[in-house]
Design a protein around this motif. Structure first.
Motif, PDB file in Angstrom:
ATOM      1  N   MET A  79       0.822  -1.200   0.000  1.00 51.43           N
ATOM      2  CA  MET A  79       0.000   0.000   0.000  1.00 51.43           C
ATOM      3  C   MET A  79       0.865   1.263   0.000  1.00 51.43           C
ATOM      4  O   MET A  79       1.923   1.294   0.628  1.00 51.43           O
ATOM      5  N   ALA A  80       0.366   2.310  -0.669  1.00 53.88           N
ATOM      6  CA  ALA A  80       1.029   3.612  -0.653  1.00 53.88           C
ATOM      7  C   ALA A  80      -0.028   4.713  -0.682  1.00 53.88           C
ATOM      8  O   ALA A  80      -1.125   4.507  -1.210  1.00 53.88           O
ATOM      9  N   PRO A  81       0.267   5.885  -0.109  1.00 53.76           N
ATOM     10  CA  PRO A  81      -0.722   6.964  -0.014  1.00 53.76           C
ATOM     11  C   PRO A  81      -0.976   7.663  -1.345  1.00 53.76           C
ATOM     12  O   PRO A  81      -0.216   7.522  -2.306  1.00 53.76           O
ATOM     13  N   GLY A  82      -2.050   8.448  -1.383  1.00 52.99           N
ATOM     14  CA  GLY A  82      -2.409   9.217  -2.556  1.00 52.99           C
ATOM     15  C   GLY A  82      -1.606  10.499  -2.675  1.00 52.99           C
ATOM     16  O   GLY A  82      -0.552  10.671  -2.038  1.00 52.99           O
ATOM     17  N   LEU A  83      -2.094  11.441  -3.456  1.00 54.11           N
ATOM     18  CA  LEU A  83      -1.374  12.668  -3.803  1.00 54.11           C
ATOM     19  C   LEU A  83      -0.861  13.400  -2.573  1.00 54.11           C
ATOM     20  O   LEU A  83      -1.645  13.831  -1.730  1.00 54.11           O
ATOM     21  N   THR A  84       0.434  13.545  -2.452  1.00 57.56           N
ATOM     22  CA  THR A  84       1.173  14.211  -1.365  1.00 57.56           C
ATOM     23  C   THR A  84       0.941  13.565  -0.009  1.00 57.56           C
ATOM     24  O   THR A  84       1.377  14.102   1.019  1.00 57.56           O
ATOM     25  N   GLY A  85       0.286  12.414   0.047  1.00 53.52           N
ATOM     26  CA  GLY A  85      -0.028  11.801   1.335  1.00 53.52           C
ATOM     27  C   GLY A  85       1.157  11.072   1.945  1.00 53.52           C
ATOM     28  O   GLY A  85       2.173  10.803   1.290  1.00 53.52           O
ATOM     29  N   THR A  86       1.027  10.755   3.231  1.00 53.29           N
ATOM     30  CA  THR A  86       2.025   9.961   3.939  1.00 53.29           C
ATOM     31  C   THR A  86       1.328   8.773   4.581  1.00 53.29           C
ATOM     32  O   THR A  86       0.110   8.774   4.785  1.00 53.29           O
ATOM     33  N   LYS A  87       2.096   7.770   4.938  1.00 52.36           N
ATOM     34  CA  LYS A  87       1.515   6.526   5.433  1.00 52.36           C
ATOM     35  C   LYS A  87       0.843   6.680   6.783  1.00 52.36           C
ATOM     36  O   LYS A  87       0.023   5.838   7.171  1.00 52.36           O
ATOM     37  N   ASP A  88       1.171   7.739   7.520  1.00 50.56           N
ATOM     38  CA  ASP A  88       0.524   7.917   8.819  1.00 50.56           C
ATOM     39  C   ASP A  88      -0.702   8.821   8.713  1.00 50.56           C
ATOM     40  O   ASP A  88      -1.079   9.502   9.666  1.00 50.56           O
ATOM     41  N   GLY A  89      -1.355   8.794   7.565  1.00 46.74           N
ATOM     42  CA  GLY A  89      -2.636   9.473   7.408  1.00 46.74           C
ATOM     43  C   GLY A  89      -3.767   8.539   7.790  1.00 46.74           C
ATOM     44  O   GLY A  89      -3.749   7.902   8.843  1.00 46.74           O
ATOM     45  N   PHE A 103      -4.031 -11.028   6.066  1.00 49.23           N
ATOM     46  CA  PHE A 103      -3.090 -10.518   5.067  1.00 49.23           C
ATOM     47  C   PHE A 103      -1.984  -9.719   5.739  1.00 49.23           C
ATOM     48  O   PHE A 103      -2.245  -8.959   6.679  1.00 49.23           O
ATOM     49  N   ALA A 104      -0.761  -9.853   5.249  1.00 55.72           N
ATOM     50  CA  ALA A 104       0.307  -8.943   5.638  1.00 55.72           C
ATOM     51  C   ALA A 104       0.193  -7.677   4.794  1.00 55.72           C
ATOM     52  O   ALA A 104      -0.351  -7.704   3.688  1.00 55.72           O
ATOM     53  N   VAL A 105       0.705  -6.569   5.304  1.00 55.68           N
ATOM     54  CA  VAL A 105       0.644  -5.286   4.605  1.00 55.68           C
ATOM     55  C   VAL A 105       2.004  -4.607   4.681  1.00 55.68           C
ATOM     56  O   VAL A 105       2.615  -4.544   5.757  1.00 55.68           O
ATOM     57  N   LEU A 106       2.489  -4.129   3.559  1.00 52.94           N
ATOM     58  CA  LEU A 106       3.658  -3.247   3.521  1.00 52.94           C
ATOM     59  C   LEU A 106       3.158  -1.877   3.096  1.00 52.94           C
ATOM     60  O   LEU A 106       2.852  -1.642   1.934  1.00 52.94           O
ATOM     61  N   LEU A 107       3.034  -0.983   4.057  1.00 53.73           N
ATOM     62  CA  LEU A 107       2.549   0.376   3.832  1.00 53.73           C
ATOM     63  C   LEU A 107       3.764   1.302   3.837  1.00 53.73           C
ATOM     64  O   LEU A 107       4.444   1.433   4.859  1.00 53.73           O
TER      65      LEU A 107
END
Length: 376
Positions: A79-89, A103-107
């Protein structure tokens, strides 16, 4: 006398140009230049979270959070964030729901954002973001799978909004991605968001200024990323907070957005626009070899439903589209998130196989629903 006036005007223009070139920063001051320290390891009943690092293709260090169920060789969602986002959103609550379903997640954060390295900060480069997805995929295949943490052949890419388009392009023409989940994905610029007139002129000016300053090694120039319709911003929406009026704070998404550890401001690097038109995820859809799951919002004015439906028609067999009666940012939060997450999990189980899901059937049975239109 006319000659003196002309010379004075030219001198003034030269001074103005020199000021813009050498000193004008368009509000770039204030970014934290160093990523935040790693988040400590965390253990919950459904699984664990630890901070991990892996290299981008240019050796820039990318930071991710690896969330794992209490089981080995789990299917993985990158997983990755949207426009200008960060993973701690607002993505972590969804990631934990995936973990609860086995499921495992790599954010992870893209280069120049959040906990990842990269300068200048807030450099949105869709082609590098595609490359970062593939770097995360390599890390999962070469490191996590070898350690037994995840199943090498059961990996999905997940993206939302702008990163939805990047995830689709990253998966195109590959045989080692089992599925893609694209939430309100950017596929092409809708006509109503195409900059015109004065807006186009100002965007062009700032882009050229930023490119020129970059060649001279000077500080970068930024553009506003989000704003209300009628305000100068790359992505205006009626759901966004106003750039000028604190009485219009925007949708609940913005009012409850956690404060990012690595620093965040409502801006993106102006040079992003120089190559933006070349990024066309819609054109990559016929190259997908794995099923994709599209999620759309009927009231979305950033990614219109008709554009997502157009993309759905190009997806391979096994793909699906679900439409929620809400806005763009409502998809991230309850009550919409509950139904949205349940449907995403159901798709991932079909595409990747079921993981270990303690008490999951009881939890899923009590999940509230919202108005949804499904298209298989």
């Amino acid at each position: 006398m006319p000659t003196s006036v002309a010379l004075a005007a030219l001198f003034a223009l030269a001074l103005g140009a020199a000021y813009l070139l050498l000193f004008y920063d368009n509000g770039q001051a204030g970014f934290r230049r160093r990523p935040a320290p790693p988040r400590p390891r965390e253990v919950r009943p459904e699984g664990s979270l630890e901070t991990v690092y892996f290299p981008a293709s240019d050796s820039t260090q990318l930071e991710g959070w690896l969330l794992r169920p209490h089981a080995a060789s789990a299917p993985l969602v990158i997983m990755a964030p949207g426009l200008t986002g960060t993973k701690d959103g607002h993505l972590e609550p969804l990631a934990w729901r995936f973990v609860g379903a086995g499921f495992a997640v790599l954010l992870f954060d893209f280069r120049c954002f959040g906990g990842s390295e990269g300068e200048p900060r807030h450099w949105v480069d869709p082609f590098r973001q595609v490359d970062d997805y593939r770097a995360a995929l390599r890390y999962a295949q070469q490191t996590l799978a070898r350690e037994g943490a995840i199943a090498r052949d059961r990996i999905a890419l997940w993206g939302s909004s702008f990163s939805g388009g990047s995830a689709l392009v990253a998966a195109a023409a590959r045989d080692d991605v089992a599925a893609v989940v694209a939430q309100c994905p950017f596929l092409a610029t809708p006509p109503h968001l195409e900059p015109r007139g004065q807006t186009l002129a100002r965007f062009t000016f700032w882009t050229l200024l930023d490119l020129t300053r970059a060649k001279l090694g000077l500080a970068p120039v930024y553009l506003p990323a989000f704003g209300q319709p009628g305000e100068l911003a790359f992505a205006p929406s009626r759901e966004n907070p106003s750039r000028f009026d604190a009485a219009r704070p925007g949708a609940l998404f913005w009012r409850t957005l956690p404060k990012p550890r690595g620093g965040w401001e409502n801006k993106l690097l102006a040079r992003f626009l120089a190559d933006f038109d070349r990024f066309q995820p819609l054109a990559a859809l016929p190259e997908l070899r794995c099923p994709a799951y599209f999620i759309a919002a009927r009231q979305d004015d950033l990614v219109p439903l008709e554009l997502v439906e157009r993309g759905r028609a190009l997806l391979p067999p096994g793909s699906a589209l679900d439409v929620h009666d809400c806005g763009h940012f409502d998809l991230y939060l309850d009550p919409v998130l509950a139904a949205n997450a349940a449907q995403q999990i159901a798709f991932l189980e079909r595409a990747l196989g079921s993981g270990v899901r303690p008490n999951s059937s009881r939890a899923r049975a009590s999940t509230p629903r919202v108005s949804v239109q499904s298209s298989a």
